[in-house]
Design an enzyme around this catalytic site. Structure first.
Site, PDB file in Angstrom:
ATOM      1  N   LYS A 183       0.806  -1.226   0.000  1.00 30.13           N
ATOM      2  CA  LYS A 183       0.000   0.000   0.000  1.00 30.13           C
ATOM      3  C   LYS A 183       0.843   1.282   0.000  1.00 30.13           C
ATOM      4  CE  LYS A 183      -4.302  -1.732   0.536  1.00 30.13           C
ATOM      5  NZ  LYS A 183      -4.283  -2.917   1.361  1.00 30.13           N
TER       6      LYS A 183
ATOM      7  N   SER B  11       1.682  -9.985  -0.881  1.00 29.68           N
ATOM      8  CA  SER B  11       1.322  -8.571  -0.770  1.00 29.68           C
ATOM      9  C   SER B  11       1.623  -7.943   0.597  1.00 29.68           C
ATOM     10  CB  SER B  11      -0.158  -8.386  -1.104  1.00 29.68           C
ATOM     11  OG  SER B  11      -0.963  -9.225  -0.287  1.00 29.68           O
TER      12      SER B  11
ATOM     13  N   GLU C 294      -9.756   6.523   3.083  1.00 29.11           N
ATOM     14  CA  GLU C 294     -10.647   5.544   3.715  1.00 29.11           C
ATOM     15  C   GLU C 294      -9.802   4.322   4.043  1.00 29.11           C
ATOM     16  OE1 GLU C 294     -10.120   5.590   0.485  1.00 29.11           O
ATOM     17  OE2 GLU C 294      -9.652   3.466   0.233  1.00 29.11           O
TER      18      GLU C 294
HETATM   19  C1  LIG Z   1      -5.137  -4.040   1.225  1.00 26.49           C
HETATM   20  C2  LIG Z   1      -4.465  -5.328   1.023  1.00 26.49           C
HETATM   21  C3  LIG Z   1      -4.844  -6.232  -0.005  1.00 26.49           C
HETATM   22  C4  LIG Z   1      -6.023  -6.000  -0.903  1.00 26.49           C
HETATM   23  O1  LIG Z   1      -5.994  -4.847  -1.680  1.00 26.49           O
HETATM   24  P1  LIG Z   1      -5.633  -4.860  -3.228  1.00 26.49           P
HETATM   25  O2  LIG Z   1      -5.945  -3.488  -3.670  1.00 26.49           O
HETATM   26  O3  LIG Z   1      -6.494  -5.898  -3.883  1.00 26.49           O
HETATM   27  O4  LIG Z   1      -4.199  -5.201  -3.342  1.00 26.49           O
HETATM   28  C5  LIG Z   1      -4.107  -7.390  -0.177  1.00 26.49           C
HETATM   29  N1  LIG Z   1      -3.061  -7.684   0.636  1.00 26.49           N
HETATM   30  C6  LIG Z   1      -2.692  -6.861   1.641  1.00 26.49           C
HETATM   31  C7  LIG Z   1      -1.554  -7.262   2.498  1.00 26.49           C
HETATM   32  C8  LIG Z   1      -3.371  -5.667   1.865  1.00 26.49           C
HETATM   33  O5  LIG Z   1      -3.000  -4.858   2.872  1.00 26.49           O
END
Ligand SMILES: *Cc1c(COP(=O)(O)O)cnc(C)c1O
Length: 395
Positions: A91, A379, A113
């Site tokens: 993020k 992620s 948000e």
């Molecule tokens: C916010 C988040 C997601 C989901 O958001 P995307 O916009 O689909 O990437 C996935 N993995 C993590 C670790 C997150 O913090």
């Protein structure tokens, strides 16, 4: 149907996208539409963004060959370690990009948000770094569920406003942030946390996150001699980490792109967040896309064990790549994701975010050929999910 990487001038990817906004938001969105590309392409912008990604976020993130996991699947699995970014997920790439953009637009205040609080923490971090005022809208239910992230945002100097309307979760926080922006249009920039919202947000966020696939190509080339893997797998909430991981491979047809959606308790359980399996086309948060709806077209309450995937829709580009067949979608249940997450802990010594565990679980759904090269986008890290993991261990 041809696959579009970027939207057309009206913000459309195939039949999805656009900018469906109230009259009062028109001036802000028009300003962004007019200026975002010019600002983002300017050499000073690139220099500042790239420097921060390197020295502050810690990029490039490693591309790690997970040997024991590879052995289990009889293949070569590489993990793109977005979990090692500052603040623990992808993020921050987007929050930093947008805050530099907001500065160039002369804005004095940032709103955002957040659901689980990951985007809120990344944005509060970026605001502290730049000395800019930050207001984060968060559903009351999420404020309770995600107390550590609320604490982090406050420590970073952000004001957290609990939202008590609707289901008191992410979609209500998004509505409230949009309302605030309409009331404060001149000095405020709204940092949306995923590839959702009216044009140009989906394209802007995609470009900030595209650093992920740019790095994967370079790292894979050094590691294997070819910049192309057989598959790239990522989880999808709104779709920003998946878009970042897929972006530079979209035109390499031989690379299979796999998106893991949260099936929740099961696709037909009534407790799911799988937007391509269960969604239909409509307007959500300013763009035309696929999202789950009740029979009369209202937004259906999503469910996923991971707060980051607990969103009723997906971004318009992801809906288009579904429609065009470029991206293959897999549904992963809560239980399956938890199992895959626990397994990575034991096999590799890495505790993944429960969101990322959905991408790992998708490996089981695929018909893997021996020795193929697979990149899984990890992620985020699982520190925020300890309670969820421990509850599972005890049950
Ligand atoms: C916010 C988040 C997601 C989901 O958001 P995307 O916009 O689909 O990437 C996935 N993995 C993590 C670790 C997150 O913090």
């Amino acid at each position: 149907m041809e696959t579009q990487v970027s939207p057309n001038e009206r913000g459309y990817y195939g039949s999805f996208g656009g900018a469906f906004i109230p009259e009062m938001m028109q001036a802000n969105i028009a300003e962004l539409q007019e200026k975002y590309e010019e600002i983002m392409n300017a050499p000073e912008f690139r220099a500042e963004f790239e420097q921060l990604l390197k020295d502050y976020v810690g990029r490039p993130t490693p591309l790690y060959k997970a040997t024991r996991l590879s052995k289990k699947y009889n293949s070569n699995i590489y993990l793109k370690r977005e979990d090692l970014n500052h603040t623990g997920a992808h993020k921050i790439n987007n929050s930093l990009g947008q805050i530099i953009l907001a500065k160039k637009l002369g804005k004095k205040k940032i709103i955002a948000e957040t659901g689980a609080g990951q985007h809120g923490v990344a944005t509060a971090t970026a605001c502290a770094l730049m000395g800019i005022e930050c207001v984060v809208f968060m559903g009351e239910l999420d404020v309770d569920r995600q107390a550590p992230n609320v604490g982090r945002m406050k420590m970073l100097g952000a004001e957290v406003i609990p939202v008590s309307s609707g289901s008191k979760t992410l979609k209500d926080a998004t509505n409230e942030a949009m309302r605030y922006w309409i009331a404060n249009p001149f000095d405020t920039h709204y940092i949306i946390g995923s590839v959702v919202g009216p044009h140009p947000y989906p394209d802007m966020v995609a470009k900030f996150q595209s650093v992920i696939s740019k790095e994967i190509k370079k790292q894979l080339k050094e590691e294997t001699g070819s910049e192309l893997p057989d598959r790239v797998i990522a989880c999808v909430g709104g779709g920003s980490n998946a878009t970042g991981a897929f972006y530079h491979f979209l035109e390499d047809e031989e690379v299979e792109l796999v998106a893991a959606e949260a099936a929740g308790k099961g696709l037909d359980s009534g407790f799911t967040a799988a937007a391509t399996f269960k969604g239909v086309s409509g307007i959500l948060h300013g763009s035309k896309t696929l999202f789950m709806q009740t029979e009369d077209g209202q937004v259906e309450e999503p469910h996923s064990i991971s707060a980051g995937l607990d969103y009723p829709g997906i971004g318009p580009a992801l809906a288009h790549w579904f429609e065009s067949g470029r991206v293959k979608y897999e549904a992963v249940t809560d239980d399956h994701a938890m199992k895959a997450g626990m397994e990575l802990c034991k096999l590799e010594g890495i505790i993944p975010a429960v969101e990322s565990a959905h991408a790992l679980a998708a490996l089981d759904n695929l018909d893997l050929k021996p020795d193929e090269i697979i990149v899984v986008n990890l992620s985020g890290r699982g520190d925020k999910d300890l309670k969820t993991y421990l509850d599972q261990l005890e049950s």
